[in-house]
Design a protein around this motif. Structure first.
Motif, PDB file in Angstrom:
ATOM      1  N   VAL A 173      12.989  26.093  20.453  1.00 45.70           N
ATOM      2  CA  VAL A 173      13.064  27.313  21.646  1.00 45.70           C
ATOM      3  C   VAL A 173      13.000  28.317  21.117  1.00 45.70           C
ATOM      4  CG1 VAL A 173      13.883  27.802  23.749  1.00 45.70           C
ATOM      5  CG2 VAL A 173      13.890  25.401  23.082  1.00 45.70           C
ATOM      6  N   TYR A 174      11.993  29.364  21.534  1.00 47.64           N
ATOM      7  CA  TYR A 174      11.854  30.774  20.997  1.00 47.64           C
ATOM      8  C   TYR A 174      11.979  31.740  21.899  1.00 47.64           C
ATOM      9  CZ  TYR A 174       9.705  29.255  16.689  1.00 47.64           C
ATOM     10  OH  TYR A 174       9.267  28.599  15.349  1.00 47.64           O
ATOM     11  N   LEU A 175      13.085  32.330  22.053  1.00 44.57           N
ATOM     12  CA  LEU A 175      13.728  33.228  22.939  1.00 44.57           C
ATOM     13  C   LEU A 175      13.432  34.753  22.794  1.00 44.57           C
ATOM     14  CD1 LEU A 175      17.132  31.428  23.035  1.00 44.57           C
ATOM     15  CD2 LEU A 175      15.857  31.635  25.097  1.00 44.57           C
ATOM     16  N   CYS A 176      13.194  35.374  23.920  1.00 36.24           N
ATOM     17  CA  CYS A 176      13.087  36.744  23.819  1.00 36.24           C
ATOM     18  C   CYS A 176      14.100  37.573  24.702  1.00 36.24           C
ATOM     19  CB  CYS A 176      11.673  37.283  24.422  1.00 36.24           C
ATOM     20  SG  CYS A 176      11.223  38.818  24.440  1.00 36.24           S
ATOM     21  N   ALA A 177      14.483  38.566  24.182  1.00 35.14           N
ATOM     22  CA  ALA A 177      15.658  39.441  25.059  1.00 35.14           C
ATOM     23  C   ALA A 177      15.209  40.799  24.951  1.00 35.14           C
ATOM     24  CB  ALA A 177      16.794  39.081  24.407  1.00 35.14           C
ATOM     25  N   SER A 178      15.569  41.431  26.015  1.00 31.40           N
ATOM     26  CA  SER A 178      15.479  42.921  26.174  1.00 31.40           C
ATOM     27  C   SER A 178      16.754  43.596  26.426  1.00 31.40           C
ATOM     28  CB  SER A 178      14.164  43.346  26.692  1.00 31.40           C
ATOM     29  OG  SER A 178      14.499  43.162  28.436  1.00 31.40           O
ATOM     30  N   SER A 179      16.685  45.053  26.116  1.00 31.92           N
ATOM     31  CA  SER A 179      17.750  45.707  26.666  1.00 31.92           C
ATOM     32  C   SER A 179      17.567  47.221  26.642  1.00 31.92           C
ATOM     33  CB  SER A 179      19.169  45.442  25.629  1.00 31.92           C
ATOM     34  OG  SER A 179      19.024  46.157  24.486  1.00 31.92           O
ATOM     35  N   LEU A 180      18.225  48.076  27.413  1.00 30.80           N
ATOM     36  CA  LEU A 180      17.805  49.464  27.675  1.00 30.80           C
ATOM     37  C   LEU A 180      17.879  49.986  26.182  1.00 30.80           C
ATOM     38  CD1 LEU A 180      16.966  51.314  29.721  1.00 30.80           C
ATOM     39  CD2 LEU A 180      19.506  51.826  30.128  1.00 30.80           C
ATOM     40  N   LEU A 181      19.088  49.756  25.756  1.00 32.31           N
ATOM     41  CA  LEU A 181      19.393  50.449  24.029  1.00 32.31           C
ATOM     42  C   LEU A 181      20.078  49.348  23.590  1.00 32.31           C
ATOM     43  CD1 LEU A 181      20.307  54.101  24.837  1.00 32.31           C
ATOM     44  CD2 LEU A 181      18.371  53.393  23.715  1.00 32.31           C
ATOM     45  N   ASP A 182      20.155  49.459  22.056  1.00 34.48           N
ATOM     46  CA  ASP A 182      21.050  48.357  21.492  1.00 34.48           C
ATOM     47  C   ASP A 182      22.314  48.981  21.319  1.00 34.48           C
ATOM     48  OD1 ASP A 182      21.339  47.272  17.963  1.00 34.48           O
ATOM     49  OD2 ASP A 182      21.796  46.363  20.054  1.00 34.48           O
ATOM     50  N   ARG A 183      23.085  49.056  22.216  1.00 35.93           N
ATOM     51  CA  ARG A 183      24.360  49.547  22.212  1.00 35.93           C
ATOM     52  C   ARG A 183      25.242  48.335  22.704  1.00 35.93           C
ATOM     53  NH1 ARG A 183      23.811  55.374  23.040  1.00 35.93           N
ATOM     54  NH2 ARG A 183      22.597  56.031  21.203  1.00 35.93           N
ATOM     55  N   PRO A 184      26.475  48.358  22.216  1.00 33.25           N
ATOM     56  CA  PRO A 184      27.487  47.307  22.804  1.00 33.25           C
ATOM     57  C   PRO A 184      27.791  47.050  24.151  1.00 33.25           C
ATOM     58  CG  PRO A 184      28.346  48.310  20.737  1.00 33.25           C
ATOM     59  CD  PRO A 184      27.251  49.166  21.141  1.00 33.25           C
ATOM     60  N   ASN A 185      27.886  48.419  24.963  1.00 39.23           N
ATOM     61  CA  ASN A 185      28.089  48.315  26.329  1.00 39.23           C
ATOM     62  C   ASN A 185      26.813  48.169  27.262  1.00 39.23           C
ATOM     63  OD1 ASN A 185      27.323  50.919  25.605  1.00 39.23           O
ATOM     64  ND2 ASN A 185      28.726  51.969  26.994  1.00 39.23           N
ATOM     65  N   TYR A 186      25.636  47.822  26.736  1.00 43.38           N
ATOM     66  CA  TYR A 186      24.500  47.515  27.483  1.00 43.38           C
ATOM     67  C   TYR A 186      24.157  46.001  27.495  1.00 43.38           C
ATOM     68  CZ  TYR A 186      23.118  52.378  27.936  1.00 43.38           C
ATOM     69  OH  TYR A 186      23.072  53.843  27.929  1.00 43.38           O
ATOM     70  N   GLY A 187      23.939  45.558  28.691  1.00 44.60           N
ATOM     71  CA  GLY A 187      23.605  44.134  28.926  1.00 44.60           C
ATOM     72  C   GLY A 187      22.179  43.836  28.128  1.00 44.60           C
ATOM     73  N   TYR A 188      22.319  42.465  27.407  1.00 41.61           N
ATOM     74  CA  TYR A 188      20.959  41.939  27.078  1.00 41.61           C
ATOM     75  C   TYR A 188      20.569  41.150  28.185  1.00 41.61           C
ATOM     76  CZ  TYR A 188      22.386  44.342  22.595  1.00 41.61           C
ATOM     77  OH  TYR A 188      22.572  45.063  21.901  1.00 41.61           O
ATOM     78  N   THR A 189      19.258  40.917  28.496  1.00 40.86           N
ATOM     79  CA  THR A 189      18.735  39.961  29.300  1.00 40.86           C
ATOM     80  C   THR A 189      17.766  39.204  28.451  1.00 40.86           C
ATOM     81  OG1 THR A 189      18.934  41.687  31.295  1.00 40.86           O
ATOM     82  CG2 THR A 189      17.278  39.729  31.388  1.00 40.86           C
ATOM     83  N   PHE A 190      17.877  37.800  28.621  1.00 41.59           N
ATOM     84  CA  PHE A 190      17.121  36.870  27.884  1.00 41.59           C
ATOM     85  C   PHE A 190      16.068  36.143  28.766  1.00 41.59           C
ATOM     86  CE2 PHE A 190      19.052  36.310  23.634  1.00 41.59           C
ATOM     87  CZ  PHE A 190      20.275  37.356  23.701  1.00 41.59           C
ATOM     88  N   GLY A 191      15.104  35.916  28.257  1.00 42.34           N
ATOM     89  CA  GLY A 191      14.003  35.298  28.912  1.00 42.34           C
ATOM     90  C   GLY A 191      14.319  33.628  28.860  1.00 42.34           C
ATOM     91  N   SER A 192      13.758  32.857  29.606  1.00 41.10           N
ATOM     92  CA  SER A 192      14.373  31.388  29.367  1.00 41.10           C
ATOM     93  C   SER A 192      13.510  30.504  28.306  1.00 41.10           C
ATOM     94  CB  SER A 192      14.011  30.671  30.707  1.00 41.10           C
ATOM     95  OG  SER A 192      12.699  30.654  31.027  1.00 41.10           O
ATOM     96  N   GLY A 193      12.887  31.326  27.513  1.00 37.55           N
ATOM     97  CA  GLY A 193      12.308  30.673  26.435  1.00 37.55           C
ATOM     98  C   GLY A 193      10.965  29.897  26.323  1.00 37.55           C
ATOM     99  N   THR A 194      10.284  29.835  25.122  1.00 38.91           N
ATOM    100  CA  THR A 194       9.099  28.909  24.775  1.00 38.91           C
ATOM    101  C   THR A 194       9.656  27.794  24.387  1.00 38.91           C
ATOM    102  OG1 THR A 194       7.570  30.631  25.367  1.00 38.91           O
ATOM    103  CG2 THR A 194       6.698  28.582  24.162  1.00 38.91           C
ATOM    104  N   ARG A 195       9.392  26.539  24.629  1.00 38.03           N
ATOM    105  CA  ARG A 195       9.786  25.372  23.720  1.00 38.03           C
ATOM    106  C   ARG A 195       8.563  25.026  23.096  1.00 38.03           C
ATOM    107  NH1 ARG A 195      13.821  21.724  23.732  1.00 38.03           N
ATOM    108  NH2 ARG A 195      14.908  22.533  25.652  1.00 38.03           N
ATOM    109  N   LEU A 196       8.544  25.148  21.822  1.00 28.90           N
ATOM    110  CA  LEU A 196       7.382  24.850  20.970  1.00 28.90           C
ATOM    111  C   LEU A 196       7.775  23.509  20.178  1.00 28.90           C
ATOM    112  CD1 LEU A 196       4.795  25.518  19.371  1.00 28.90           C
ATOM    113  CD2 LEU A 196       5.907  26.668  17.925  1.00 28.90           C
ATOM    114  N   THR A 197       6.545  22.653  20.401  1.00 35.35           N
ATOM    115  CA  THR A 197       6.647  21.216  19.747  1.00 35.35           C
ATOM    116  C   THR A 197       5.458  21.203  18.713  1.00 35.35           C
ATOM    117  OG1 THR A 197       7.854  20.680  21.509  1.00 35.35           O
ATOM    118  CG2 THR A 197       6.937  18.871  19.899  1.00 35.35           C
ATOM    119  N   VAL A 198       5.647  21.316  17.536  1.00 38.53           N
ATOM    120  CA  VAL A 198       4.508  20.886  16.763  1.00 38.53           C
ATOM    121  C   VAL A 198       4.726  19.461  16.062  1.00 38.53           C
ATOM    122  CG1 VAL A 198       3.571  21.423  14.360  1.00 38.53           C
ATOM    123  CG2 VAL A 198       5.001  23.248  15.719  1.00 38.53           C
ATOM    124  N   VAL A 199       3.404  18.972  16.400  1.00 33.72           N
ATOM    125  CA  VAL A 199       3.432  17.199  16.291  1.00 33.72           C
ATOM    126  C   VAL A 199       2.193  17.006  15.033  1.00 33.72           C
ATOM    127  CG1 VAL A 199       3.609  16.723  18.452  1.00 33.72           C
ATOM    128  CG2 VAL A 199       1.441  17.283  17.949  1.00 33.72           C
TER     129      VAL A 199
END
Lengths: 115, 112
Positions: free
Chosen positions: A89-115
């Motif tokens: 599962v490939y997850l992306c996250a974004s935040s306002l700034l990379d600071r400890p007291n800023y929240g990080y919001t994650f997407g729900s991901g892309t589930r990649l299956t290689v067959v």
């Protein structure tokens, strides 16, 4: 949008094919991360974008992996010549700034299956 | 719709004392819960996890408690050390389908 949007939510691909995963971060968030979660493994850092700075690519597992962020907003993670070990599962996250007291919001991901 | 919530954005604790980080969730179908730790400019690192069929899991100084009836989990760190200062994320997974949800994080500061 209200959250981080990732597409597609699921992707099944044949070994050796290329795939592109998309991330739409929250508007105005300058920091964007890509991670992946393999089965039974912890979250693995892949790449980090912060504003106009050069991205931190230290987590990319091989030169088959690349990512870009256009206009400081949408990001695309590209995997060339996919292998079965790329399945995760490939997850992306974004935040306002990379600071400890800023929240990080994650997407729900892309589930990649290689067959 | 935030299905995993960490309502305390920050926490300060004295070295040697217990740190308790809390997390609430809304979906009773989650199978697995995890805690991650993140230092600035680094990716999160996995700390500890718990299956939904258990109520406690312990690993050294870290213990995770799960209260399914309250849809609440907590991470206890004892004794707390300055190196524990970081942002802690809880996450919930439903192993069927594609549901993987993270909280927004709690910044822990352990004061020497």
């Amino acid at each position: 949008g209200a959250g981080v949007s990732q597409s597609p939510s699921n992707k099944v691909t044949e070994k050796g094919k290329d795939v592109e995963l998309r991330c739409d971060p929250i508007s105005g968030h300058t920091a964007l991360y890509w991670y992946r979660q393999s089965l039974g493994q912890g979250l693995e850092f892949l790449i980090y974008f912060q504003g106009n700075s050069a991205p931190d690519k230290s987590g990319l597992p091989s030169d088959r992996f690349s990512a870009e962020r256009t206009g400081g907003s949408v990001s695309t993670l590209t995997i060339q010549r996919t292998q079965q070990e790329d399945s995760a599962v490939y997850l992306c996250a974004s935040s306002l700034l990379d600071r400890p007291n800023y929240g990080y919001t994650f997407g729900s991901g892309t589930r990649l299956t290689v067959v | 719709d935030q299905q995993v919530k960490q309502n305390s954005p920050s926490l300060s604790v004295q070295e040697g004392r217990i740190s308790i980080l809390n997390c609430d969730y809304t979906n009773s179908m989650f199978d697995y819960f995890l805690w991650y730790k993140k230092y600035p400019a680094e990716g999160p690192t996995f700390l500890i996890s718990i299956s939904s069929i258990k109520d406690k899991n312990e690993d050294g100084r870290f213990t995770v408690f799960l209260n399914k009836s309250a849809k609440h989990l907590s991470l206890h760190i004892v004794p707390s050390q300055p190196g524990d200062s970081a942002v802690y994320f809880c996450a919930a997974i439903r192993t069927t389908g594609n549901q993987f949800y993270f909280g927004t994080g709690t910044s822990l500061t352990v004061i020497p």
